[in-house]
Design a protein around this motif. Structure first.
Motif, short mmCIF file in Angstrom:
data_model
loop_
_atom_site.label_atom_id
_atom_site.label_comp_id
_atom_site.label_asym_id
_atom_site.label_seq_id
_atom_site.Cartn_x
_atom_site.Cartn_y
_atom_site.Cartn_z
N MET A 83 24.69 45.63 47.52
CA MET A 83 25.84 44.98 46.91
C MET A 83 27.14 45.48 47.52
SD MET A 83 24.97 44.76 42.86
CE MET A 83 23.65 43.72 42.26
N SER A 84 28.06 44.57 47.64
CA SER A 84 29.34 44.93 48.22
C SER A 84 30.13 45.80 47.24
CB SER A 84 30.12 43.67 48.52
OG SER A 84 31.45 43.99 48.81
N ASP A 85 30.98 46.64 47.77
CA ASP A 85 31.73 47.56 46.94
C ASP A 85 33.23 47.27 46.96
OD1 ASP A 85 31.46 49.77 45.19
OD2 ASP A 85 32.40 51.03 46.71
N HIS A 86 33.63 46.21 47.62
CA HIS A 86 35.06 45.92 47.75
C HIS A 86 35.53 45.07 46.57
CE1 HIS A 86 33.43 42.08 48.77
NE2 HIS A 86 34.62 41.56 48.78
N LEU A 87 36.83 44.99 46.42
CA LEU A 87 37.44 44.11 45.43
C LEU A 87 38.05 42.91 46.15
CD1 LEU A 87 39.45 46.30 42.90
CD2 LEU A 87 37.07 45.59 42.89
N VAL A 88 37.98 41.76 45.50
CA VAL A 88 38.66 40.59 46.00
C VAL A 88 40.04 40.54 45.34
CG1 VAL A 88 38.65 38.08 46.12
CG2 VAL A 88 36.50 39.35 46.38
N ALA A 89 41.09 40.55 46.15
CA ALA A 89 42.45 40.55 45.60
C ALA A 89 43.39 39.93 46.63
CB ALA A 89 42.89 41.98 45.28
N GLY A 90 44.54 39.51 46.15
CA GLY A 90 45.58 39.04 47.05
C GLY A 90 45.40 37.62 47.56
N ILE A 91 44.51 36.85 46.94
CA ILE A 91 44.38 35.44 47.32
C ILE A 91 45.50 34.64 46.66
CG2 ILE A 91 42.85 33.44 47.40
CD1 ILE A 91 40.55 35.33 46.60
N GLU A 92 46.09 33.73 47.41
CA GLU A 92 47.16 32.88 46.87
C GLU A 92 46.55 31.82 45.94
OE1 GLU A 92 51.17 31.68 46.57
OE2 GLU A 92 50.29 33.41 47.61
N PRO A 93 46.99 31.75 44.67
CA PRO A 93 46.49 30.68 43.79
C PRO A 93 47.02 29.31 44.25
CG PRO A 93 47.50 32.46 42.54
CD PRO A 93 47.88 32.67 43.97
N PRO A 94 46.35 28.23 43.83
CA PRO A 94 45.15 28.23 43.01
C PRO A 94 43.89 28.49 43.83
CG PRO A 94 45.78 25.98 43.50
CD PRO A 94 46.83 26.87 44.12
N TYR A 95 42.90 29.08 43.17
CA TYR A 95 41.56 29.22 43.72
C TYR A 95 40.59 29.20 42.55
CZ TYR A 95 42.67 34.15 42.65
OH TYR A 95 43.06 35.31 42.03
N TYR A 96 39.31 29.32 42.84
CA TYR A 96 38.29 29.18 41.80
C TYR A 96 37.42 30.44 41.74
CZ TYR A 96 39.44 24.28 41.22
OH TYR A 96 40.11 23.11 40.94
N THR A 97 37.08 30.81 40.49
CA THR A 97 36.07 31.85 40.28
C THR A 97 34.80 31.20 39.72
OG1 THR A 97 37.13 32.28 38.14
CG2 THR A 97 37.59 33.82 39.92
N VAL A 98 33.67 31.57 40.28
CA VAL A 98 32.38 31.17 39.71
C VAL A 98 31.74 32.45 39.17
CG1 VAL A 98 30.13 30.14 40.11
CG2 VAL A 98 32.15 29.26 41.33
N VAL A 99 31.73 32.59 37.84
CA VAL A 99 31.17 33.78 37.19
C VAL A 99 29.69 33.50 36.92
CG1 VAL A 99 31.20 35.24 35.14
CG2 VAL A 99 33.36 34.44 36.15
N PHE A 100 28.83 34.30 37.52
CA PHE A 100 27.38 34.16 37.34
C PHE A 100 26.88 35.45 36.70
CE2 PHE A 100 23.00 34.75 38.80
CZ PHE A 100 22.44 33.54 38.42
N THR A 101 26.40 35.34 35.47
CA THR A 101 25.93 36.51 34.71
C THR A 101 24.44 36.35 34.46
OG1 THR A 101 28.08 36.53 33.61
CG2 THR A 101 26.35 37.86 32.65
N SER A 102 23.67 37.42 34.67
CA SER A 102 22.21 37.25 34.58
C SER A 102 21.50 38.50 34.06
CB SER A 102 21.64 36.90 35.95
OG SER A 102 21.80 37.98 36.85
N HIS A 103 20.36 38.26 33.46
CA HIS A 103 19.36 39.28 33.21
C HIS A 103 18.16 38.99 34.08
CE1 HIS A 103 21.23 40.16 29.16
NE2 HIS A 103 21.03 41.36 29.65
N LEU A 104 17.71 39.98 34.83
CA LEU A 104 16.53 39.80 35.67
C LEU A 104 15.25 40.06 34.87
CD1 LEU A 104 17.72 41.65 38.89
CD2 LEU A 104 17.37 39.19 38.62
N GLN A 105 14.16 39.49 35.32
CA GLN A 105 12.84 39.86 34.84
C GLN A 105 12.56 41.32 35.21
OE1 GLN A 105 11.54 37.55 32.83
NE2 GLN A 105 10.21 36.28 34.09
N GLU A 106 11.49 41.87 34.70
CA GLU A 106 11.21 43.29 34.95
C GLU A 106 10.90 43.59 36.41
OE1 GLU A 106 9.23 45.79 32.42
OE2 GLU A 106 10.68 45.32 30.86
N ASP A 107 10.14 42.72 37.06
CA ASP A 107 9.78 42.96 38.45
C ASP A 107 10.13 41.74 39.31
OD1 ASP A 107 8.77 43.86 40.83
OD2 ASP A 107 6.69 43.35 40.32
N PRO A 108 11.40 41.62 39.70
CA PRO A 108 11.85 40.41 40.40
C PRO A 108 11.51 40.49 41.89
CG PRO A 108 13.71 41.83 40.04
CD PRO A 108 12.50 42.55 39.46
#
Lengths: 111, 111
Positions: free
Chosen positions: A1-26
């Motif tokens: 996984m990346s460790d950087h932050l996304v910042a400083g983009i000129e609006p407007p732009y879009y965020t796609v928030v994807f939230t998940s629970h994985l199975q036990e052994d994916p």
């Protein structure tokens, strides 16, 4: 996984928030996630992403896109669609997606 | 940290994406985060939140609000403002915030 932050983009732009629970052994999830990362970077209007996962718990990935056309192009990608099907069949217990149009963003960085 | 997903809210609503890196020893952070959670639940129009943190890495918290008025009420809360100041002074190496208006969301749950 990346460790950087996304910042400083000129609006407007879009965020796609994807939230998940994985199975036990994916099995195969990490490889596919890495491949999706390679692929999305080729989408015109893709601006970056951030990702975090609490061990054994919730994962949140935020994708940043310039406009709806960029989101649609990513949604229509056939390899991405195939990964999504596999995700529903094998990897995820549940997930949610929220697509937001961003009119303001700000950031802080320690000196 | 909560382990639930926020899903099924009727659009439009707002996502506030807060992404951060903590300092190495953020003394007092957990207690304040718990207190902020208590406080934000009292804000009219607050709809929920999701939070994940990769150990030693990125944390992402997404707050969900009905409208700009709810976000403004939370931003103006004096105890919240005090916590933000302490965050910049003591806890965060960096953070970014993106406020998005959500026109569509969807979710999946395994049967």
């Amino acid at each position: 996984m990346s460790d950087h932050l996304v910042a400083g983009i000129e609006p407007p732009y879009y965020t796609v928030v994807f939230t998940s629970h994985l199975q036990e052994d994916p099995s195969g999830y990490d490889e596919t996630a890495a491949r999706m990362q390679e692929l999305v970077e080729q989408v015109p209007g893709y601006l970056g992403y951030e990702s975090a996962r609490t061990p054994g718990g919730l994962g949140i990935t935020v994708g940043y896109f310039r406009d709806e056309e960029a989101i649609a192009a990513w949604r229509k990608n056939l390899e991405h669609q195939s990964a999504q099907r596999r995700g529903r069949a094998e990897w995820y217990r549940r997930y949610s997606v929220h697509v937001g149009k961003v009119e303001r963003g700000y950031s802080f960085e320690r000196e």
